[in-house]
Design an enzyme around this catalytic site. Structure first.
Site, short mmCIF file in Angstrom:
data_model
loop_
_atom_site.label_atom_id
_atom_site.label_comp_id
_atom_site.label_asym_id
_atom_site.label_seq_id
_atom_site.Cartn_x
_atom_site.Cartn_y
_atom_site.Cartn_z
N ARG A 166 0.83 -1.20 0.00
CA ARG A 166 0.00 0.00 0.00
C ARG A 166 0.87 1.26 0.00
NH1 ARG A 166 1.08 2.17 4.19
NH2 ARG A 166 -0.11 3.96 3.49
N CYS A 209 -2.87 9.46 8.30
CA CYS A 209 -2.62 8.23 7.53
C CYS A 209 -1.12 7.91 7.50
CB CYS A 209 -3.21 8.34 6.13
SG CYS A 209 -3.36 6.70 5.33
N ASP A 244 -2.92 10.85 -2.80
CA ASP A 244 -3.14 9.72 -3.70
C ASP A 244 -3.37 10.19 -5.13
OD1 ASP A 244 -4.02 8.75 -0.85
OD2 ASP A 244 -3.46 6.99 -2.03
N ASN A 282 -7.03 12.24 -0.93
CA ASN A 282 -6.17 11.58 0.06
C ASN A 282 -7.06 10.79 1.01
OD1 ASN A 282 -3.45 11.15 1.07
ND2 ASN A 282 -4.02 12.37 2.83
N LYS A 283 -6.44 10.14 1.96
CA LYS A 283 -7.15 9.23 2.87
C LYS A 283 -8.38 9.89 3.49
CE LYS A 283 -6.83 6.12 2.95
NZ LYS A 283 -5.75 5.25 2.89
N LYS A 293 1.76 11.65 -8.79
CA LYS A 293 0.48 11.66 -8.07
C LYS A 293 -0.50 12.66 -8.72
CE LYS A 293 2.37 9.34 -4.40
NZ LYS A 293 2.90 9.83 -3.15
P1 RI2 Z 1 2.93 7.63 -0.13
C1 RI2 Z 1 -2.03 6.16 1.19
O1 RI2 Z 1 -3.13 5.40 0.75
C2 RI2 Z 1 -2.42 7.38 1.97
O2 RI2 Z 1 -3.64 7.94 1.58
C3 RI2 Z 1 -1.22 8.27 1.73
O3 RI2 Z 1 -1.47 9.64 1.99
C4 RI2 Z 1 -0.96 7.99 0.25
O4 RI2 Z 1 -1.23 6.60 0.09
C5 RI2 Z 1 0.40 8.34 -0.24
O5 RI2 Z 1 1.39 7.49 0.28
P2 RI2 Z 1 -3.37 3.86 1.24
O6 RI2 Z 1 -2.60 2.99 0.25
O7 RI2 Z 1 3.03 7.35 -1.61
O8 RI2 Z 1 -2.93 3.69 2.65
O9 RI2 Z 1 3.36 9.03 0.20
O10 RI2 Z 1 -4.85 3.66 1.06
O11 RI2 Z 1 3.63 6.59 0.70
#
Ligand code: RI2
Length: 315
Positions: free
Chosen positions: A24, A133, A204, A214-215, A240
């Site tokens: 994730r 998150c 995201d 985002n989350k 992103k």
């Molecule tokens: P990095 C996550 O989603 C969060 O929403 C977080 O802000 C975003 O990805 C970016 O994460 P999830 O996979 O790429 O937990 O900065 O649903 O690590």
């Protein structure tokens, strides 16, 4: 098992790991999907390059559907397919897919390093910071600031329902950061009572109009932050940003299983709704911190045009 079948089993397992959130984080899923595409190319058998190219587009579509909100997935896969799709031989296309996937993975790591420095520069010694998150990009900025000798007090929301805040808290603590876990609904109280100086979060997907996906909870917590004039810094790599939004495509909000919130058997007859992302309007974001520099939400459309303008897309 022959290698083609083995290849598709690996592809399905990477997709499943992304869909189940075993893998994730918007950047990480893009990286793993890019590498899975290279694996799929390598397991292709035969000499028909057109068939290989068609198979790769199919594989990219399959991977991209694993998490609908994170545009990093589609951007990563399009990045790998660029140049690969111009190859005229099977060995050439296989080599190019691997080369592009590794280039993307390298880009992810370099972008995070650059964002960490630019994000850290926004923070001052002694400040209290709120994060939400688990974003490796945002955590990187906080860790870098502390590495530079700035004493931060970081408040990390639990982030229901998946509780990614626990990952953030462990990661920050492991890096020597003073971190305190709070429940999501404590955010406004903590912003005020702890005199939080800034929010630092990840992304995201980002729309051409400067909106942030985002989350879930980001919209509510940034609204709380802005009501107290607390700046909101969003750490986001270029991949992103959504090139699709230039043509007006809406980012889809992923809705996950009710069981991630509560065992449905405990609440017979009760409907449970689990949207896992929300859309924060541009007015609630102070700056996007990208590997290319700081960006105001109103400048996002021009930035996307510059970064993605004219780039071909297959998915
Ligand atoms: P990095 C996550 O989603 C969060 O929403 C977080 O802000 C975003 O990805 C970016 O994460 P999830 O996979 O790429 O937990 O900065 O649903 O690590």
């Amino acid at each position: 098992m022959n290698s083609a079948r083995q290849g598709s089993a690996v592809l399905l397992s990477v997709r499943q790991d992304i869909a189940s959130m075993k893998t994730r984080g918007a950047g990480e899923i893009g990286k793993q999907a890019a590498l899975a595409l290279a694996g799929a190319a390598e397991s292709f058998q035969g000499n028909d390059v057109k068939r290989l190219r068609a198979d790769l587009v199919e594989a990219a579509k399959l991977l991209s559907q694993a998490r609908p909100t994170a545009v990093s997935l589609r951007n990563a896969l399009n990045f790998v397919l660029t140049e690969t799709m111009d190859e005229t031989s099977v060995p050439g296309a296989k080599g190019k897919t691997r080369e592009r996937a590794e280039a993307f993975a390298k880009r992810v790591n370099e972008a995070k390093g650059e964002i960490a420095k630019r994000g850290a520069a926004l923070l001052k010694d002694g400040q209290a910071i709120l994060t939400h998150c688990h974003s490796t990009a945002a955590a990187g900025a906080l860790i870098e600031a502390v590495r530079q000798g700035k004493r931060l007090r970081v408040f990390s929301t639990e982030t229901r329902p998946f509780r990614q805040g626990l990952i953030t808290s462990r990661m920050l603590r492991g890096a020597g950061v003073d971190v305190t876990l709070i429940v999501d609904s404590a955010a406004l109280h903590v912003l005020e009572s702890e005199r939080v100086a800034a929010m630092v979060i990840g992304a995201d997907a980002i729309d051409a109009d400067g909106s942030l996906y985002n989350k879930i909870g980001t919209r509510l917590i940034t609204l709380a932050a802005r009501s107290l004039k607390v700046p909101v810094y969003v750490c986001a790599e270029t991949y992103k940003f959504s090139p699709y939004s230039l043509e007006g495509e809406e980012v889809a909000i992923e809705v996950r299983a009710p069981a991630e919130i509560v065992d449905p058997k405990q609440l017979p007859g009760v409907k449970v709704h689990n949207p896992v992302f929300d859309k924060t309007p541009p007015g609630q974001v102070s700056k996007y911190v990208t590997e290319r520099g700081l960006l105001a939400p109103r400048s996002v459309a021009a930035f996307i045009r510059k970064e993605f303008g004219g780039a071909k897309r297959w998915i």
